[in-house]
Design a protein around this motif. Structure first.
Motif, PDB file in Angstrom:
ATOM      1  N   ALA A  45       3.108  -9.137 -23.115  1.00  0.00           N
ATOM      2  CA  ALA A  45       2.623  -8.550 -24.371  1.00  0.00           C
ATOM      3  C   ALA A  45       1.270  -9.116 -24.796  1.00  0.00           C
ATOM      4  N   GLU A  46       1.073 -10.406 -24.617  1.00  0.00           N
ATOM      5  CA  GLU A  46      -0.193 -11.029 -25.041  1.00  0.00           C
ATOM      6  C   GLU A  46      -1.348 -10.558 -24.167  1.00  0.00           C
ATOM      7  N   ILE A  47      -1.106 -10.501 -22.851  1.00  0.00           N
ATOM      8  CA  ILE A  47      -2.171 -10.043 -21.940  1.00  0.00           C
ATOM      9  C   ILE A  47      -2.490  -8.581 -22.202  1.00  0.00           C
ATOM     10  N   GLU A  48      -1.454  -7.774 -22.428  1.00  0.00           N
ATOM     11  CA  GLU A  48      -1.679  -6.357 -22.709  1.00  0.00           C
ATOM     12  C   GLU A  48      -2.497  -6.176 -23.993  1.00  0.00           C
ATOM     13  N   PRO A  78     -10.188  -2.219 -22.471  1.00  0.00           N
ATOM     14  CA  PRO A  78      -9.243  -1.081 -22.382  1.00  0.00           C
ATOM     15  C   PRO A  78      -9.409  -0.272 -21.098  1.00  0.00           C
ATOM     16  N   GLU A  79     -10.648  -0.222 -20.574  1.00  0.00           N
ATOM     17  CA  GLU A  79     -10.875   0.553 -19.347  1.00  0.00           C
ATOM     18  C   GLU A  79     -10.154  -0.103 -18.159  1.00  0.00           C
ATOM     19  N   PHE A  80     -10.088  -1.453 -18.132  1.00  0.00           N
ATOM     20  CA  PHE A  80      -9.364  -2.148 -17.075  1.00  0.00           C
ATOM     21  C   PHE A  80      -7.864  -1.862 -17.168  1.00  0.00           C
ATOM     22  N   LEU A  81      -7.375  -1.873 -18.398  1.00  0.00           N
ATOM     23  CA  LEU A  81      -5.949  -1.624 -18.612  1.00  0.00           C
ATOM     24  C   LEU A  81      -5.554  -0.228 -18.129  1.00  0.00           C
ATOM     25  N   ASP A  82      -6.410   0.753 -18.389  1.00  0.00           N
ATOM     26  CA  ASP A  82      -6.137   2.122 -17.925  1.00  0.00           C
ATOM     27  C   ASP A  82      -6.088   2.181 -16.403  1.00  0.00           C
TER      28      ASP A  82
END
Length: 300
Positions: A266-269, A277-281
């Protein structure tokens, strides 16, 4: 399970009056002129209707029926002046058809059935009339698999293959036959035109008769030579991809597993959502892609 399973069909085949059956569609005059229609009509003329048509009652205990499957057979019988026809009565009134649920007879299976019939003493003339074929075609179908290696027969045994395709494969040596059959399976194309393209791209030494030059309609010797070079290059690229595919999938699964645990924190997210956000996508896209690949491998 405690519930009872309802039988979908009545357990006996019945002979119903033609006038009691209402078709859901009309076979047009254009359809009656097709080879398929004429072949079925010829078969019925010789051996009768083997497979009964499927109907359902329009009302419980009624005497009028809706035709669900067998419109061609029904129309042929009607045109021949039949008063009754053999029927299988369905307890469901949905307009399904067996043709959507049963695979058509494969070419190799059809060949074996033909050989069995001939060996049982059925005259070639009788078979020709039954299938509405010229007797020369029956003789040709009899030798359909002559010169075809066992591995290719196994690969294509459940496919609807154009008989001319086997004529083309017969011009190749066994190893090239296998390569060509595998390519056909890869692209789901068993047509004679594709087989001729593979023959045009076949090296002279891979032909069954290498001393005879290839002759493909519409192609010059220069064009065939270019196709041979392109096919050799394509085959080499395909082999390289095939050899590295397993390692690539393994790396993808490992990376996906790591990213899944990473994003699951949860913390990393939250950090990635706020800062990158682009990396997360992209991470999520990789996880989804890997998940789909694993699902496909499991289902196969």
């Amino acid at each position: 399970m405690s519930g009872l399973v309802r039988i979908s069909f009545e357990q006996t085949i019945v002979e119903l009056p033609m006038t009691a059956i209402l078709p859901r569609k009309i076979i047009t005059e254009a359809q009656k002129k097709t080879v398929k229609y004429k072949r079925i009509a010829s078969s019925i003329s010789e051996v009768g209707i083997v497979e009964p048509i499927v109907v359902s009652r329009l009302e419980e205990n009624g005497h009028t029926f809706m035709l669900l499957d067998g419109h061609v057979r029904f129309t042929i019988a009607l045109d021949r002046g039949a008063a009754t026809i053999r029927c299988l009565i369905s307890n469901d009134d949905e307009g399904f058809t067996y043709n959507k649920r049963v695979n058509r007879l494969a070419t190799v299976q059809e060949h074996y059935m033909l050989i069995k019939a001939l060996n049982s003493g059925v005259p070639e003339e009788k078979l020709a009339k039954t299938f509405d074929l010229d007797i020369s075609m029956i003789k040709r179908r009899r030798t359909l698999l002559d010169g075809i290696c066992a591995e290719v027969i196994e690969l294509l045994k459940d496919k609807s293959v154009n008989p001319v395709t086997f004529d083309v494969l017969r011009k190749m040596r066994p190893m090239r036959q296998i390569e060509s059959a595998e390519l056909m399976l890869t692209v789901h194309n068993w047509t004679s035109s594709y087989a001729k393209a593979l023959l045009a791209a076949t090296k002279q030494e891979d032909l069954a008769k290498p001393d005879r030059p290839k002759k493909i309609g519409g192609l010059t010797r220069e064009q065939m030579a270019r196709m041979e070079r392109e096919m050799a290059s394509l085959h080499q690229d395909f082999k390289q991809i095939e050899e590295s595919y397993g390692d690539d999938i393994l790396h993808l699964v490992v990376a996906s597993g790591y990213l899944s645990k990473l994003v699951g924190n949860a913390e990393i997210e939250r950090f990635l959502t706020q800062r990158y956000p682009e990396f997360l996508d992209e991470f999520r896209a990789i996880i989804v892609a890997s998940s789909l690949d694993q699902t496909g491998l499991t289902s196969n």
